[in-house]
Write a protein that holds these residues in place. Structure first.
Motif, PDB file in Angstrom:
ATOM      1  N   ARG A 197     -13.896   3.740 -22.407  1.00 44.51           N
ATOM      2  CA  ARG A 197     -13.322   3.266 -23.663  1.00 44.51           C
ATOM      3  C   ARG A 197     -13.865   4.011 -24.878  1.00 44.51           C
ATOM      4  O   ARG A 197     -13.114   4.325 -25.804  1.00 44.51           O
ATOM      5  N   TYR A 198     -15.174   4.281 -24.878  1.00 44.94           N
ATOM      6  CA  TYR A 198     -15.801   4.837 -26.079  1.00 44.94           C
ATOM      7  C   TYR A 198     -16.441   6.203 -25.875  1.00 44.94           C
ATOM      8  O   TYR A 198     -16.936   6.797 -26.841  1.00 44.94           O
ATOM      9  N   ALA A 199     -16.484   6.673 -24.638  1.00 40.13           N
ATOM     10  CA  ALA A 199     -17.087   7.974 -24.344  1.00 40.13           C
ATOM     11  C   ALA A 199     -18.561   8.021 -24.745  1.00 40.13           C
ATOM     12  O   ALA A 199     -19.055   9.051 -25.200  1.00 40.13           O
ATOM     13  N   ARG A 254     -20.298   4.355 -37.220  1.00 45.28           N
ATOM     14  CA  ARG A 254     -18.927   3.889 -37.464  1.00 45.28           C
ATOM     15  C   ARG A 254     -18.885   2.823 -38.549  1.00 45.28           C
ATOM     16  O   ARG A 254     -17.969   2.780 -39.369  1.00 45.28           O
ATOM     17  N   GLU A 285     -14.813   6.189 -35.284  1.00 46.10           N
ATOM     18  CA  GLU A 285     -15.366   5.842 -33.978  1.00 46.10           C
ATOM     19  C   GLU A 285     -15.456   7.029 -33.028  1.00 46.10           C
ATOM     20  O   GLU A 285     -16.488   7.249 -32.387  1.00 46.10           O
ATOM     21  N   LYS A 286     -14.385   7.809 -32.919  1.00 42.73           N
ATOM     22  CA  LYS A 286     -14.384   8.931 -31.972  1.00 42.73           C
ATOM     23  C   LYS A 286     -15.412   9.979 -32.367  1.00 42.73           C
ATOM     24  O   LYS A 286     -16.143  10.501 -31.516  1.00 42.73           O
ATOM     25  N   THR A 287     -15.465  10.299 -33.657  1.00 44.25           N
ATOM     26  CA  THR A 287     -16.446  11.290 -34.110  1.00 44.25           C
ATOM     27  C   THR A 287     -17.859  10.767 -33.906  1.00 44.25           C
ATOM     28  O   THR A 287     -18.754  11.505 -33.475  1.00 44.25           O
ATOM     29  N   ALA A 315     -18.921   8.658 -31.633  1.00 50.73           N
ATOM     30  CA  ALA A 315     -19.245   8.720 -30.200  1.00 50.73           C
ATOM     31  C   ALA A 315     -19.567  10.150 -29.781  1.00 50.73           C
ATOM     32  O   ALA A 315     -20.520  10.389 -29.023  1.00 50.73           O
ATOM     33  N   ALA A 316     -18.783  11.111 -30.275  1.00 50.61           N
ATOM     34  CA  ALA A 316     -19.021  12.510 -29.913  1.00 50.61           C
ATOM     35  C   ALA A 316     -20.370  12.988 -30.434  1.00 50.61           C
ATOM     36  O   ALA A 316     -21.101  13.716 -29.741  1.00 50.61           O
ATOM     37  N   THR A 355     -23.163  11.431 -28.304  1.00 44.21           N
ATOM     38  CA  THR A 355     -23.185  12.059 -26.980  1.00 44.21           C
ATOM     39  C   THR A 355     -23.794  13.451 -27.050  1.00 44.21           C
ATOM     40  O   THR A 355     -24.616  13.836 -26.206  1.00 44.21           O
TER      41      THR A 355
END
Length: 313
Positions: free
Chosen positions: A182-184, A198, A213-215, A217-218, A221
């Motif tokens: 879902r969130y990587a 976020r 959110e996507k940025t 998570a990236a 990671t």
């Protein structure tokens, strides 16, 4: 290794009774016309959760302090928009008295209810989950509608979240694989770092401007955690786009404070908890009085049936 003999269920009680209050019509009342929609909804949710997931132990975790001072000191905007004129929590007038009824019913049933002065239910749940894992005890289900508690997920110790974002009957079992899909993000702690970046307007957390959110998570990671990301922002040679570096450095004060707000406290000084499912109501006479006074017969009967079934699982 966690014992296969049982499962500990930890309830985010406020999440459940707020959801019940807004999900069940106020036309659901006691014999005298007093609204009991939150009480009935909470008890029906409890019965469903116990019937569906069959815990052998259960704790209703409580917000003894819904806006702890240590979090407000770190970030004054924390839940500031929810503060009522009297300094308490801005909540529907019809809900407060029903919370008192829920407390009484839980006590009469003999179900454990645990809070701690100066801490939120999130911290109580985190402490009990970590305590269980440290003792090599049972797997743990954390029941909540709050995504921040995804940070407690730990596949190695059997801690998962039953996320009720779409309702208790549609609860999703959040595991490490679920988070990655879902969130990587790699796991529970990484979710907390992503949540800091976020932000969360519902809690008064602004997040880092321009980082969604996507940025977020990236970035977590790629750099391992928030500390690694900040180290990269300070290092001109690090692989970090100039725009992101600037945004992170501009938000340095926020990023220093927000983890205190987002991260759960995992060492709240809690006494041992008698959390086994009761074999009979702790106070049958008192329970009968509450059932009669508030018109809770069918809901309480469903809870008693669910408890009996779970004990026999």
């Amino acid at each position: 290794m966690p014992s296969p003999a049982g499962r500990l269920m930890l309830l985010d009680s406020a999440s459940l009774y707020f959801r019940a209050f807004h999900g069940v019509p106020e036309s659901v009342t006691a014999p005298d016309g007093t609204p009991v929609n939150a009480v009935r909804g909470f008890l029906d949710s409890l019965a469903f959760l116990v019937t569906t997931h069959r815990p052998t132990r259960l704790v209703a975790c409580w917000d003894d302090d819904w806006r702890p001072a240590f979090r407000v000191r770190a970030l004054p905007s924390y839940k500031a928009h929810r503060v009522a004129p009297d300094g308490g929590e801005d909540a529907p007038a019809a809900l407060g008295p029903q919370v008192d009824v829920i407390v009484d019913v839980l006590a009469a049933l003999g179900l454990a209810r645990v809070g701690a002065p100066g801490y939120e239910a999130d911290d109580v749940m985190a402490t009990l989950a970590v305590r269980e894992a440290s003792a090599g005890g049972d797997p743990v289900d954390v029941v909540t509608g709050d995504r921040d508690l995804f940070q407690l997920v730990d596949d190695t110790t059997g801690v998962r979240v039953l996320y009720c974002g779409k309702g208790v009957r549609k609860a999703e079992a959040v595991t490490g694989d679920w988070l990655r899909a879902r969130y990587a993000v790699a796991g529970g702690p990484a979710y907390a770092d992503m949540a800091v970046l976020r932000g969360d307007p519902s809690d008064g957390l602004p997040g880092v401007a321009g980082i969604g959110e996507k940025t977020a998570a990236a970035l977590v990671t790629r750099h391992g955690d928030l500390a690694g990301l900040l180290a990269a922002a300070d290092d001109p040679a690090a692989d970090l786009p100039a725009g992101q570096r600037r945004k992170l450095l501009e938000a340095r004060d926020y990023l220093a404070a927000a983890p205190v707000v987002v991260q759960t406290v995992r060492d709240v000084p809690l006494p041992p908890v008698a959390d086994a499912l009761p074999t009979a109501p702790a106070d049958a006479d008192r329970l009968g009085e509450l059932v009669h006074r508030w018109g809770l017969g069918s809901s309480v009967e469903r809870v008693l049936t669910a408890l009996a079934q779970s004990r026999g699982a």
